[in-house]
Scaffold this motif. Structure first.
Motif, mmCIF file in Angstrom:
data_model
loop_
_atom_site.group_PDB
_atom_site.id
_atom_site.type_symbol
_atom_site.label_atom_id
_atom_site.label_comp_id
_atom_site.label_asym_id
_atom_site.label_seq_id
_atom_site.Cartn_x
_atom_site.Cartn_y
_atom_site.Cartn_z
ATOM 1 N N LEU A 126 0.825 -1.106 0.093
ATOM 2 C CA LEU A 126 -0.061 -0.094 -0.051
ATOM 3 C C LEU A 126 0.805 1.243 -0.062
ATOM 4 C CD1 LEU A 126 -1.299 -2.086 2.098
ATOM 5 C CD2 LEU A 126 -3.077 -0.520 1.728
ATOM 6 N N VAL A 127 0.615 2.285 -0.761
ATOM 7 C CA VAL A 127 1.215 3.547 -0.934
ATOM 8 C C VAL A 127 0.406 4.497 -0.526
ATOM 9 C CG1 VAL A 127 2.515 4.998 -2.206
ATOM 10 C CG2 VAL A 127 2.818 2.491 -2.756
ATOM 11 N N HIS A 128 0.535 5.295 0.526
ATOM 12 C CA HIS A 128 -0.163 6.454 1.102
ATOM 13 C C HIS A 128 0.777 7.708 1.254
ATOM 14 C CE1 HIS A 128 -4.196 4.690 1.684
ATOM 15 N NE2 HIS A 128 -3.567 3.693 2.138
ATOM 16 N N ALA A 129 -0.078 8.510 1.324
ATOM 17 C CA ALA A 129 0.544 9.909 1.266
ATOM 18 C C ALA A 129 1.063 10.502 2.967
ATOM 19 C CB ALA A 129 -0.253 11.074 0.887
ATOM 20 N N HIS A 130 0.151 10.097 3.818
ATOM 21 C CA HIS A 130 0.553 10.800 5.351
ATOM 22 C C HIS A 130 0.285 9.639 6.275
ATOM 23 C CE1 HIS A 130 -1.302 14.085 2.818
ATOM 24 N NE2 HIS A 130 -0.009 14.578 3.258
ATOM 25 N N PRO A 131 0.765 9.373 7.506
ATOM 26 C CA PRO A 131 0.251 8.695 8.472
ATOM 27 C C PRO A 131 -1.299 8.988 8.820
ATOM 28 C CG PRO A 131 2.399 9.477 9.129
ATOM 29 C CD PRO A 131 1.974 10.418 7.684
ATOM 30 N N ASP A 132 -2.151 8.091 8.837
ATOM 31 C CA ASP A 132 -3.402 7.850 9.366
ATOM 32 C C ASP A 132 -4.358 7.717 7.984
ATOM 33 O OD1 ASP A 132 -3.997 10.579 7.720
ATOM 34 O OD2 ASP A 132 -5.166 11.250 9.527
ATOM 35 N N ASP A 133 -3.831 8.051 6.638
ATOM 36 C CA ASP A 133 -4.593 7.674 5.577
ATOM 37 C C ASP A 133 -4.714 6.131 5.274
ATOM 38 O OD1 ASP A 133 -4.644 10.401 4.821
ATOM 39 O OD2 ASP A 133 -2.612 9.954 3.521
ATOM 40 N N GLU A 134 -3.768 5.425 5.653
ATOM 41 C CA GLU A 134 -3.736 3.820 5.577
ATOM 42 C C GLU A 134 -5.034 3.448 6.441
ATOM 43 O OE1 GLU A 134 -2.471 4.263 9.166
ATOM 44 O OE2 GLU A 134 -1.682 5.340 7.442
ATOM 45 N N SER A 135 -4.984 3.852 7.659
ATOM 46 C CA SER A 135 -6.267 3.169 8.560
ATOM 47 C C SER A 135 -7.500 3.657 8.343
ATOM 48 C CB SER A 135 -5.622 3.677 9.933
ATOM 49 O OG SER A 135 -4.461 3.459 10.553
ATOM 50 N N ILE A 136 -7.959 4.750 7.705
ATOM 51 C CA ILE A 136 -9.173 5.210 7.650
ATOM 52 C C ILE A 136 -9.421 4.663 6.052
ATOM 53 C CG2 ILE A 136 -10.414 7.358 6.421
ATOM 54 C CD1 ILE A 136 -8.511 9.136 8.117
ATOM 55 N N GLY A 137 -8.605 4.430 5.307
ATOM 56 C CA GLY A 137 -8.980 3.677 3.911
ATOM 57 C C GLY A 137 -8.897 2.451 3.772
ATOM 58 N N ASN A 138 -8.091 1.732 4.581
ATOM 59 C CA ASN A 138 -7.783 0.291 4.211
ATOM 60 C C ASN A 138 -7.409 -0.434 5.474
ATOM 61 O OD1 ASN A 138 -5.515 1.913 1.921
ATOM 62 N ND2 ASN A 138 -7.372 0.625 1.320
ATOM 63 N N GLY A 139 -7.581 0.212 6.675
ATOM 64 C CA GLY A 139 -7.327 -0.569 8.009
ATOM 65 C C GLY A 139 -7.805 -1.895 8.098
ATOM 66 N N ALA A 140 -9.377 -1.976 7.766
ATOM 67 C CA ALA A 140 -9.835 -3.367 7.983
ATOM 68 C C ALA A 140 -9.192 -4.447 7.188
ATOM 69 C CB ALA A 140 -11.396 -3.278 7.785
ATOM 70 N N SER A 141 -9.188 -4.071 5.644
ATOM 71 C CA SER A 141 -8.254 -4.875 4.778
ATOM 72 C C SER A 141 -7.116 -5.517 5.381
ATOM 73 C CB SER A 141 -8.389 -4.097 3.484
ATOM 74 O OG SER A 141 -9.804 -3.925 2.967
ATOM 75 N N MET A 142 -6.227 -4.495 5.704
ATOM 76 C CA MET A 142 -4.776 -4.690 6.191
ATOM 77 C C MET A 142 -4.874 -5.626 7.165
ATOM 78 S SD MET A 142 -3.361 -0.652 6.000
ATOM 79 C CE MET A 142 -1.653 -1.201 6.590
ATOM 80 N N ALA A 143 -5.741 -5.347 8.378
ATOM 81 C CA ALA A 143 -5.904 -6.381 9.429
ATOM 82 C C ALA A 143 -6.333 -7.830 9.115
ATOM 83 C CB ALA A 143 -7.004 -5.584 10.399
ATOM 84 N N LYS A 144 -7.356 -8.019 8.062
ATOM 85 C CA LYS A 144 -7.905 -9.007 7.481
ATOM 86 C C LYS A 144 -6.695 -9.837 6.859
ATOM 87 C CE LYS A 144 -10.797 -10.565 3.815
ATOM 88 N NZ LYS A 144 -11.360 -11.763 4.163
ATOM 89 N N TYR A 145 -6.022 -9.329 6.058
ATOM 90 C CA TYR A 145 -5.083 -10.038 5.445
ATOM 91 C C TYR A 145 -3.638 -10.394 6.199
ATOM 92 C CZ TYR A 145 -7.639 -9.629 1.086
ATOM 93 O OH TYR A 145 -8.785 -9.737 -0.030
ATOM 94 N N VAL A 146 -3.356 -9.563 6.911
ATOM 95 C CA VAL A 146 -2.333 -9.684 8.060
ATOM 96 C C VAL A 146 -2.519 -11.260 8.950
ATOM 97 C CG1 VAL A 146 -1.215 -9.253 9.984
ATOM 98 C CG2 VAL A 146 -1.214 -7.772 8.157
ATOM 99 N N ALA A 147 -4.170 -11.094 9.251
ATOM 100 C CA ALA A 147 -4.520 -12.303 10.057
ATOM 101 C C ALA A 147 -4.633 -13.603 9.199
ATOM 102 C CB ALA A 147 -5.724 -11.766 10.694
ATOM 103 N N GLU A 148 -4.734 -13.571 7.935
ATOM 104 C CA GLU A 148 -4.793 -14.511 6.928
ATOM 105 C C GLU A 148 -3.399 -15.064 6.535
ATOM 106 O OE1 GLU A 148 -7.756 -13.692 4.191
ATOM 107 O OE2 GLU A 148 -9.379 -13.729 5.461
ATOM 108 N N GLY A 149 -2.425 -14.191 7.006
ATOM 109 C CA GLY A 149 -1.213 -14.758 6.814
ATOM 110 C C GLY A 149 -0.331 -14.106 5.619
ATOM 111 N N ALA A 150 -1.074 -13.149 5.053
ATOM 112 C CA ALA A 150 -0.242 -12.437 4.166
ATOM 113 C C ALA A 150 0.728 -11.455 4.457
ATOM 114 C CB ALA A 150 -1.552 -11.400 3.203
ATOM 115 N N HIS A 151 1.737 -10.879 3.811
ATOM 116 C CA HIS A 151 2.542 -9.928 4.043
ATOM 117 C C HIS A 151 2.161 -8.786 3.583
ATOM 118 C CE1 HIS A 151 6.721 -8.819 5.330
ATOM 119 N NE2 HIS A 151 6.394 -7.690 4.272
#
Length: 306
Positions: free
Chosen positions: A13-38
């Motif tokens: 994921l490429v984001h501009a500032h800290p916080d952009d990632e959590s607002i836009g993609n936080g749930a997806s990031m947590a899901k894929y980490v939990a499922e074993g993705a890097h």
């Protein structure tokens, strides 16, 4: 990280500032980490020009002590801990590119400010900035890259620049003869742009209004014009149901305390109409072939590539 030890699924994921990632993609990031993705997050600036919502930290602001960027490094680390992400980096290293800030035009749209420092991300040389990302792409070899659309979602110059860098770097990284010192070529199979569903946003605004909130979300009319990051549903190719991870997303958002108030409109939707507003995230597939299965939209960004 080398090719022999790469996990089977890899998301960048490429984001501009800290916080952009959590607002836009936080749930997806947590899901894929939990499922074993890097999951690798690249943040392009420290967010030095952001607002400071915590009164006791007001002196960090850029027009005072100008220490907000360093403080936001810690906020980002806490947010990534909440999401389970262990690989987060700053483009070119911490502080290489400064937050540009933004202004608004006479129509209320985000634009670059009238005065821009030479060290800002907006003034970065596109090839130089892209080369920093090329090296990461060739190291991680992601099957999926996520960034903003050509408007940066809502026009912030750093979001627009992050889009340009991500897209250009993805092209350069795939050329075998280009900058071989940056690693072996890698062609990212699928690229996505962040998106927000128009029907989901209007539904949320109506329910918020019906609950007795007279101001609605950021003053938006559920039946009126919406910001440019809200897109027609027919444009959306991918819908990630990550409701199981919404608490992690909200914790990550709360970690960005200087930028997001837990009493503010970002959390109002969750409090009033339920977690599905934050737990379902939408994307536009702009490179690669969609794999929708039995539904009209993809439900897994790795479908067909891992």
């Amino acid at each position: 990280m080398n090719a022999e030890t790469l996990p089977d699924r890899r998301m960048l994921l490429v984001h501009a500032h800290p916080d952009d990632e959590s607002i836009g993609n936080g749930a997806s990031m947590a899901k894929y980490v939990a499922e074993g993705a890097h999951v690798t997050l690249v943040t392009c600036t420290l967010g030095e020009e952001g607002e400071v919502l915590v009164k006791s930290l007001a002196s960090l602001a850029s027009d005072r002590d100008d220490k907000l960027g360093q403080h936001r490094i810690g906020e980002l680390e806490d947010a990534m801990t909440a999401l389970g992400v262990t690989d987060h980096r700053f483009l070119g290293g911490s502080g290489r590119y400064r937050d540009t800030g933004m202004a608004y035009d006479d129509q209320g749209l985000a634009i670059a400010p009238a005065t821009i420092r030479d060290d800002t991300f907006w003034r970065a040389d596109l090839t130089e900035a892209s080369n920093h990302l090329v090296e990461i792409i060739r190291e991680i070899r992601p099957q999926v890259l996520v960034t903003y659309d050509e408007n940066g979602g809502y026009g912030h110059p750093d979001h627009v620049q992050a889009h340009r860098v991500a897209m250009y770097a993805s092209v350069l990284a795939a050329v075998p003869s280009y900058r071989q010192d940056l690693g072996a070529a890698w062609d990212v199979p699928k690229i996505y742009w962040n998106a927000m569903s128009e029907s989901r946003m209007r539904e949320g605004l109506r329910q918020l209004r019906d609950s007795g909130d007279a101001t609605t979300f950021e003053g938006m009319d559920p039946d009126g014009p919406l910001p440019t990051f809200v897109l027609p549903d027919e444009w959306l190719t991918t819908e990630i149901d990550a409701n199981e991870y919404v608490d992690q997303k909200l914790a990550a958002m709360a970690a960005h305390a200087t930028q997001i108030s837990v009493d503010g409109p970002f959390f109002a939707l969750s409090n009033n109409i339920g977690n599905h507003v934050w737990g379902t995230e939408f994307y536009r597939l702009v490179k690669g072939r969609a794999s929708s299965g039995a539904t009209s939209r993809e439900t897994d960004i790795f479908a067909g590539v891992a």
